[in-house]
Design a protein around this motif. Structure first.
Motif, PDB file in Angstrom:
ATOM      1  N   LEU A   8       5.566 -24.107  41.426  1.00  0.00           N
ATOM      2  CA  LEU A   8       6.127 -23.942  40.080  1.00  0.00           C
ATOM      3  C   LEU A   8       7.612 -23.576  40.128  1.00  0.00           C
ATOM      4  O   LEU A   8       8.358 -23.863  39.199  1.00  0.00           O
ATOM      5  N   GLU A   9       8.030 -22.960  41.230  1.00  0.00           N
ATOM      6  CA  GLU A   9       9.439 -22.577  41.402  1.00  0.00           C
ATOM      7  C   GLU A   9      10.223 -23.628  42.196  1.00  0.00           C
ATOM      8  O   GLU A   9      11.358 -23.396  42.587  1.00  0.00           O
ATOM      9  N   LYS A  10       9.570 -24.771  42.448  1.00  0.00           N
ATOM     10  CA  LYS A  10      10.163 -25.876  43.220  1.00  0.00           C
ATOM     11  C   LYS A  10      10.571 -25.431  44.622  1.00  0.00           C
ATOM     12  O   LYS A  10      11.573 -25.880  45.173  1.00  0.00           O
ATOM     13  N   ASN A  11       9.770 -24.537  45.175  1.00  0.00           N
ATOM     14  CA  ASN A  11      10.015 -24.049  46.535  1.00  0.00           C
ATOM     15  C   ASN A  11       9.222 -24.954  47.487  1.00  0.00           C
ATOM     16  O   ASN A  11       8.076 -24.663  47.834  1.00  0.00           O
ATOM     17  N   LEU A  12       9.841 -26.049  47.884  1.00  0.00           N
ATOM     18  CA  LEU A  12       9.186 -27.058  48.706  1.00  0.00           C
ATOM     19  C   LEU A  12       9.989 -27.320  49.973  1.00  0.00           C
ATOM     20  O   LEU A  12      11.207 -27.143  49.995  1.00  0.00           O
ATOM     21  N   ILE A  13       9.270 -27.732  51.020  1.00  0.00           N
ATOM     22  CA  ILE A  13       9.936 -28.164  52.244  1.00  0.00           C
ATOM     23  C   ILE A  13       9.436 -29.558  52.597  1.00  0.00           C
ATOM     24  O   ILE A  13       8.347 -29.977  52.173  1.00  0.00           O
ATOM     25  N   CYS A  14      10.221 -30.288  53.362  1.00  0.00           N
ATOM     26  CA  CYS A  14       9.797 -31.585  53.887  1.00  0.00           C
ATOM     27  C   CYS A  14       9.137 -31.360  55.241  1.00  0.00           C
ATOM     28  O   CYS A  14       9.787 -30.863  56.173  1.00  0.00           O
TER      29      CYS A  14
END
Length: 408
Positions: free
Chosen positions: A46-52
């Motif tokens: 929800l906080e767009k805390n993403l990694i590839c």
């Protein structure tokens, strides 16, 4: 397949990252450009805390280290999605992030509460004309998800518990004390006693096993408990007892509440249990005069990747892999499940099942697998659990210790 995202939620396990690897491998085989990882589950999403994940798994020993890394590489959470009615903004935020990152499929690795997240997101998508797919990947050392024969994570925890029981039994027997000594081993398990039941696997040619195993599926009787300890102490000087942290008295109270435990609750309303073993050890000392102490295995039983079951590790990867394959076939609102085909030789397949009959449900140890006296497990349980602990996933050692993959 387009971009996908995978997350982890709830209590971690020794093999949970194998499911992340399975999702990654399947998605890449199907042509996904990016496999994103949610940092701290749906809360991070929800906080767009993403990694590839490509940054970690496309070079060096990344994939092999990930498979051997305990706990949640992506980070976990215990965030509870609100009910859809009146909270549409939260759900629209989820889909806005998915659209921003061009994510077609959402994979969530977890237990009971995590499957509820998958259910609500897939329901919202279905009722609002959304095309994204949502698939649950089972994970819980508690082994309490229904439909699936067992849960990835349980086998490794059971292996650690059984091994630890053998070791502490050997330790306490070596003291040679003339005064009876009682050891209480407290094992995780709120309502389902699968983990404490694993203590039964310690018994064998080189180990007498526990003198009693108490599960939350049976009402705990303190008088019977003390009477049994006195009886065992008449024939030997050491008594070893395994107990689930969630054993209850006849009036419904947790045993740990006798000494003030279980005062706090988590976001899902679950009481935080602590101190059952210590409570019982004090009871033994005051009522029998025997020497008594308690050991709480705590998080060690779910994080001991150095003693992971190879069967468990392989099935964790397969559960993630087949989840992606199901999504590629257009399936949504489902969880991957393990179907046992036979015990000897052990054979298991992976299928998918409607999430609505799984979320918020709990599977306990069958009553017929508990001995009539309520202090042990039957051979049927042993036949069920033994295959799940077989094989070893050898660590990759760095400076004399198991190496792990760490998120930057």
């Amino acid at each position: 397949m387009g971009n996908v995202v995978v997350g982890q939620s709830g209590g971690p396990t020794a093999v949970i990252n194998g499911s992340v690897l399975g999702v990654y491998q399947a998605a890449k085989e199907l042509g996904a450009d990016h496999v994103y990882g949610m940092v701290h589950g749906i809360q991070g999403f929800l906080e767009k805390n993403l990694i590839c994940l490509e940054d970690y798994l496309e070079s060096g020993m990344g994939r092999e280290l990930l498979r051997r890394t305990p706990s949640a590489f992506l980070g976990t959470c215990r965030y509870k999605l609100p009910q859809i009615a009146g909270n549409e903004a939260v759900y629209e935020q989820v889909f806005a992030v998915m659209e921003e990152y061009q994510i077609e499929a959402f994979f969530y690795i977890g237990g009971n509460d995590s499957m509820d997240t998958v259910k609500m997101l897939s329901d919202y998508a279905a009722s609002h004309g959304k095309s994204q797919r949502f698939v649950g990947i089972p994970k819980t050392v508690d082994n309490d998800l229904p439909v699936t024969d067992h849960c990835p994570g349980y086998g490794s925890a059971a292996k650690y518990i059984a091994a630890s029981m053998k070791e502490v039994i050997r330790d306490v027997q070596s003291t040679g004390l003339t005064k009876p000594t009682v050891l209480i081993v407290e094992i995780m398990g709120r309502h389902a006693g699968w983990l404490a039941a694993a203590a039964a696997l310690a018994k064998g040619e080189d180990c007498d096993g526990a003198d009693a195993i108490y599960l939350p599926e049976r009402v705990f009787d303190p008088e019977d408990f003390l009477s049994h300890i006195r009886a065992v102490a008449e024939t030997k000087n050491t008594v070893v007892i395994a107990v689930s942290e969630g054993i209850r008295l006849g009036d419904g109270r947790f045993v740990c509440e006798l000494s003030g435990g279980a005062d706090s609750v988590d976001v899902f309303g679950h009481k935080q249990l602590s101190g059952c073993g210590l409570t019982l050890a004090e009871m033994v000392k005051s009522q029998t005069g025997f020497k008594a102490r308690a050991i709480e295995l705590s998080t060690l039983q779910r994080s001991a990747a150095h003693l992971a079951s190879l069967t468990d590790a392989d099935e964790a990867r397969e559960a993630g892999y087949h989840g992606v394959m199901a999504a590629a076939e257009g399936r949504t609102g489902v969880m991957t499940v393990l179907r046992r085909l036979q015990d000897r030789p052990y054979l298991c397949s992976v299928d998918v099942h409607d999430i609505h009959t799984i979320a918020n449900q709990e599977k306990t140890v069958p009553k017929e697998w508990i001995t009539e006296d309520g202090r042990g497990l039957t051979e049927e349980f042993i036949q069920y659990a033994r295959p799940l602990i077989m094989g070893e996933l050898q660590p990759l050692y760095i400076d004399g210790l198991p190496g792990h993959l760490v998120r930057k």
